[in-house]
Every structure is written in C-alpha cells, then in structure tokens.
Design an enzyme around this catalytic site. Structure first.
Site, mmCIF file in Angstrom:
data_model
loop_
_atom_site.group_PDB
_atom_site.id
_atom_site.type_symbol
_atom_site.label_atom_id
_atom_site.label_comp_id
_atom_site.label_asym_id
_atom_site.label_seq_id
_atom_site.Cartn_x
_atom_site.Cartn_y
_atom_site.Cartn_z
ATOM 1 N N GLY A 205 0.671 -1.571 -0.045
ATOM 2 C CA GLY A 205 -0.271 0.179 0.152
ATOM 3 C C GLY A 205 1.139 1.222 -0.247
ATOM 4 O O GLY A 205 1.924 1.379 -0.053
ATOM 5 N N ASP A 324 -5.472 6.394 14.013
ATOM 6 C CA ASP A 324 -5.963 5.733 11.956
ATOM 7 C C ASP A 324 -6.318 4.425 12.629
ATOM 8 O O ASP A 324 -6.410 3.878 11.804
ATOM 9 C CB ASP A 324 -4.532 5.939 11.516
ATOM 10 C CG ASP A 324 -5.004 5.764 10.145
ATOM 11 O OD1 ASP A 324 -5.926 5.151 9.563
ATOM 12 O OD2 ASP A 324 -3.808 5.268 9.829
#
Ligand code: ADE
Length: 501
Positions: A205, A324
């Site tokens: 990612g 997060d």
C-alpha cells in the site's frame, strides 16, 4: 528530570543511537574492531567506531562497531538465549566467550576411567529419570498456571488454545519480565532482524509492504516502510521501545531495524505474524455468528482500553491514542480475537508526568474513518481526550463493518467499507465532511440486527460512539464493560439452555 524530559531524552538517545549504528556510513571513531565482511562499512573484516560490539542470539553471532550513543542501554544486555557485549580495545570483539549460562550445554567431556562407566551410566540414567519426572511435573503445573493467567487477564474473554509460544516470544517475554524496561536492546533487535529471510509479500500500500518472513524457522511479519513514511517508522519504533505494550490485543513487537542499501534507507518493523491477515481481509471472505462477532468486538475494545489507559505503577505506561483505527489496521488471530496494529500516528499522554506528545508525523488518519471534529477542524489538538474520542468514532465504524458480516436469521450483508453508499471510493476530505458534518449522516443499520439481543446491544454501542459531540461518546472502558457483560450473559444463557435440554 521531569517525566517528559526523561522520556524525550531516552527517546532521543535511543533514536540517535539507532541512526548512528544503522546508518553504518559515518564511523569516524578511532577504535579498530572486528566485523562481518559484507556489512555496512566493514572492510576486510574490520571497521572503526567508539566501541566494538559482539552479539549472540540463539547461536548466531554478529560483530561490529558503533558510535558512542546509548552505550549503557545497549551494552548491558545479556540473558538466557542472547548475549551482548561491548568493549573498548583494539579488536577486542574478536574472541568473545559467551558465558556458559547463556550457551546451552554441549556434549559432556569423555570419562577418563573406563571402570567407572557402568556405575556412572546407572547414576546418569537414574538422574535423567528424576529430571524427566520433574520436567513433566513442572510443565503440567506451568500449563495450569498459564491457563489461570490468561483467564485472569481480561477476565471475560474466552480463550482458545493457540499452540506453544514461539521462541522469539520466549526471548522477549523472559527479557521483559526480568524487570529490564520495555524491549530487547537495539543490538539484539538488529541482529534478529538481519537473520530474517523474507518469504512472501502479504500486503502492499501507500505505507510500503508487509512480508511474511522466517526467523529461526518461525513466521514473523516484516513491515517495510516506504521512504515517504519514515516518520511512522520512527514513531512506532519509539513507542514500542519505550512503552510496555505487551497485550493480547495489541500486535506483538519483535524488532525494528534501519539499514542502508545502495545509499537508500530501509526501515523494517518486525512483529508477530497472523496468517488470517487484517480484519479488512478477513471480513471479505468470512461471515460469523453473533457470539463470534461479540468476541471480536470485545477483543478490539480490550486492545483500545489498554492503549487508552495510563498505568501508574512499577509497570508504568502512558496513555496512547491510536488516531488511525480501521479494519485494515487490525489483525485477526487464530483464536478469533483481534489485535490492533500500526502505532505510526499515535499520540502519547501522561497525566502523572504532565506531558502530551503528539509527535511530528505529517501523515493524517484515514479520511473515511475521520470523526466530525477532525473533518471540520474543530478538534482540540492540545487536549489528549480529543484523540481518544476520535478513536471511539472509528471503533464504532469497525464494529459496523463486523456486524454487517454477522449472520442473523440466516441473513448477512456483503462486506462494505463505512459510508460506502454515501461517498465514492477514496473519498476526499470535503466529500467526507459534507456527509459526516454537514448532513450528519451515519452508516445504515440492517433491520435484522435489532432482532438479536447481542447485536441490538452492539448497535446501541455504535450509535453512542457516533455522537456529533465528542465528549458525549462512550469511553473505550465503557464499551469493554458493556461487551464483557454481554459475553458473560450469553455464556450464562448457553449454559442454562444446555441444562434445560
Ligand atoms: N498484515 C499486516 N501485518 C500483518 C501481520 N502482522 N501478520 C499478518 N499479516 C499482516
């Protein structure tokens, strides 16, 4: 020195040291040391630094030099299964003898007198029988104790056996419980990291890549950070190395390593490997019963309570807010529980030492999971509670993702990310803001959830995680307590059902 100054000094020292030894580029110290030929600035088997070091980790040796920083923390570590030694004389790390209490015993010396062989053999056999008996007895007792430990810890969680502890767990746990601060010395981390073979890439990612690797035959996860995201590596390394974070529902840390390769820097974070992958991956192909959903939600809540809670005792721990939290940052374990990963954006707070450390990572959280006060920029960035409240918003969204994959009355929904029907994929900040702040929309909840006692209770929790007003939201502790109670009650009703049949 005040708490925050002390912490800052420790962190700065540790990280300066990491940079110094791992950059491997500027050893301008005067001392000549022995090193491995193919590594860093090691040339013809020698390098120069302020200190020579020698590490031994389960039979694997490493020799080299490093600069002055953090000598005491790094060079005093020796323990069963690993040994670190540093010295300050020319090539003094050439012939280090590892103490016999660290190296497992090798073959016994030959017996000099043959007439003694039979009685000695008999005596040995007798002693072996006694030792075996003792080992079996102790193992039985230890298994019993372990079971009790896990039951005591987070009492309401049901435990499923997950096999023997891995050997890196042995090293880590024994070192940490011996009262020696938080993690393994950096030299040991570095040696371990460099013994890892990367096997397969399991994720990729913007953050970089995650690989399954092997260390001494065991699987480990290696997160290789993209160079853009080096601040996340620094932050996560800093937190794992300074905070006592061992918990069933927090991803287990093994080592951090920074290496230079062809003038580019490689940043590694080595952790426990969980073959089921992230919660996001898991939910794509799995559906579950309400009891499993409850246990999964409870395990995430337990992890978040551990992060959010400051501990003021000998096992001191500051409070941490994640910032997060999302299904991609949660891993699924074989026993159906989850653990929270990625502390790259976390903020640290200690009321007792009076500090709030928000770090200096330019990264922001994931837009889809941002709370209204983050999106409309009204969040009080100087107050730690604010960050915990944004985690709770995200926790509600994670619960929503899990409940969609829960079967009730034979009905289950497809996996979808939060707000899938309200914003496009990869939504912009403005798109999220319009939905969450202006229109004050919330994820929709399927009717079937209201018809099940466990799921309707989780729905109530979700709604209370999604209040527009941050202080009105539940705390992680309240979420955990409510779910624990639900878990106990469902155990009780299952038992009752069994009795009634
Ligand atoms: N993906 C990201 N982190 C992982 C880990 N620790 N184990 C397995 N898969 C992962």
């Amino acid at each position: 020195m005040g708490g925050s100054a002390l912490l800052t000094a420790v962190l700065a020292g540790g990280l300066l040291w990491i940079s110094a030894i791992h950059a491997d580029t500027n050893d301008d110290g005067n001392l000549l040391c022995v090193c491995e030929n193919d590594k860093g600035t090691c040339q013809n088997g020698t390098c120069r630094g302020d200190y020579c070091f020698y590490t031994w980790v389960k039979g694997k040796e490493e020799k080299g030099c490093f600069m002055r920083h953090n000598y005491r923390e790094q060079c005093s570590g020796s323990f069963e299964l690993f040994y670190v030694s540093c010295c300050q004389e020319t090539t003094c790390n050439a012939n280090v003898i590892v103490p016999s209490d660290i190296v497992p015993a090798t073959a016994p010396p030959a017996l000099p007198r043959p007439e003694l062989w039979i009685p000695v053999s008999l005596l040995l056999l007798f002693m072996i029988a006694i030792v075996c008996g003792l080992v079996i007895f102790l193992r039985f007792r230890r298994a019993h104790c372990r079971l009790r430990d896990t039951e005591d810890h987070d009492a309401p969680m049901r435990k499923v056996p997950s096999g023997d502890d891995p050997t890196y767990g042995d090293i880590f746990d024994e070192f940490c419980t011996s009262g020696s601060g938080t993690g393994l010395p950096y030299l040991v981390q570095r040696t371990m990291a460099r013994q890892i073979s990367l096997v397969e890439c399991v994720g990729k990612g913007r953050y970089g890549e995650v690989w399954r690797g092997t260390w001494m035959g065991e699987s480990v996860a290696v997160k290789i950070f993209s160079s853009r995201d080096e601040q996340s590596w620094f932050r996560e390394t800093e937190i794992y190395n300074t905070v006592q974070l061992r918990h069933d529902n927090i991803l287990g840390f093994i080592a951090s390593d920074m290496t230079s390769k062809n003038s580019s820097t490689q940043l590694w974070l080595v952790t426990h490997f969980h073959e089921l992958g992230s919660l996001y991956d898991f939910l794509q192909y799995s559906s579950m019963e309400p009891e499993s959903c409850l246990r999964m939600c409870l395990s995430v809540a337990c992890g978040l309570v551990h992060l959010h809670t400051e501990i003021v005792s000998s096992q001191e721990k500051p409070a941490i807010a994640h910032r997060d939290l999302k299904s991609r940052n949660i891993l699924v374990k074989r026993n159906g529980q989850c653990c929270i990963a990625d502390l790259g954006l976390a903020v640290i707070h200690s009321q007792s030492h009076d500090y709030l450390d928000v770090g200096n990572n330019p990264r922001v959280g994931t837009k889809r999971y941002m709370a209204p006060e983050v999106l409309d920029e009204t969040i009080r960035v100087d107050i730690f509670e604010s960050y915990k409240q944004t985690d709770i918003w995200a926790l509600g969204l994670v619960f929503w993702e899990i409940t969609r994959r829960t079967v009730v009355n034979g009905i289950v929904e497809e996996y979808r990310p939060p707000f899938f029907d309200q914003v496009p994929s990869d939504p912009s900040f403005e798109e999220m803001k319009k939905v969450v702040c202006v229109d004050q929309q919330r994820p929709s909840l399927h009717n079937r959830l209201h018809s099940h006692p466990i799921l309707s209770a989780i729905v109530k929790i979700m709604k209370e995680c999604w209040y527009q007003n941050p202080p009105a939201r539940l705390t992680a502790l309240r979420v955990r307590k409510t779910l624990s109670k639900l878990d106990q009650d469902s155990d009780f009703s299952i038992e009752k059902l069994k009795r009634d049949i």
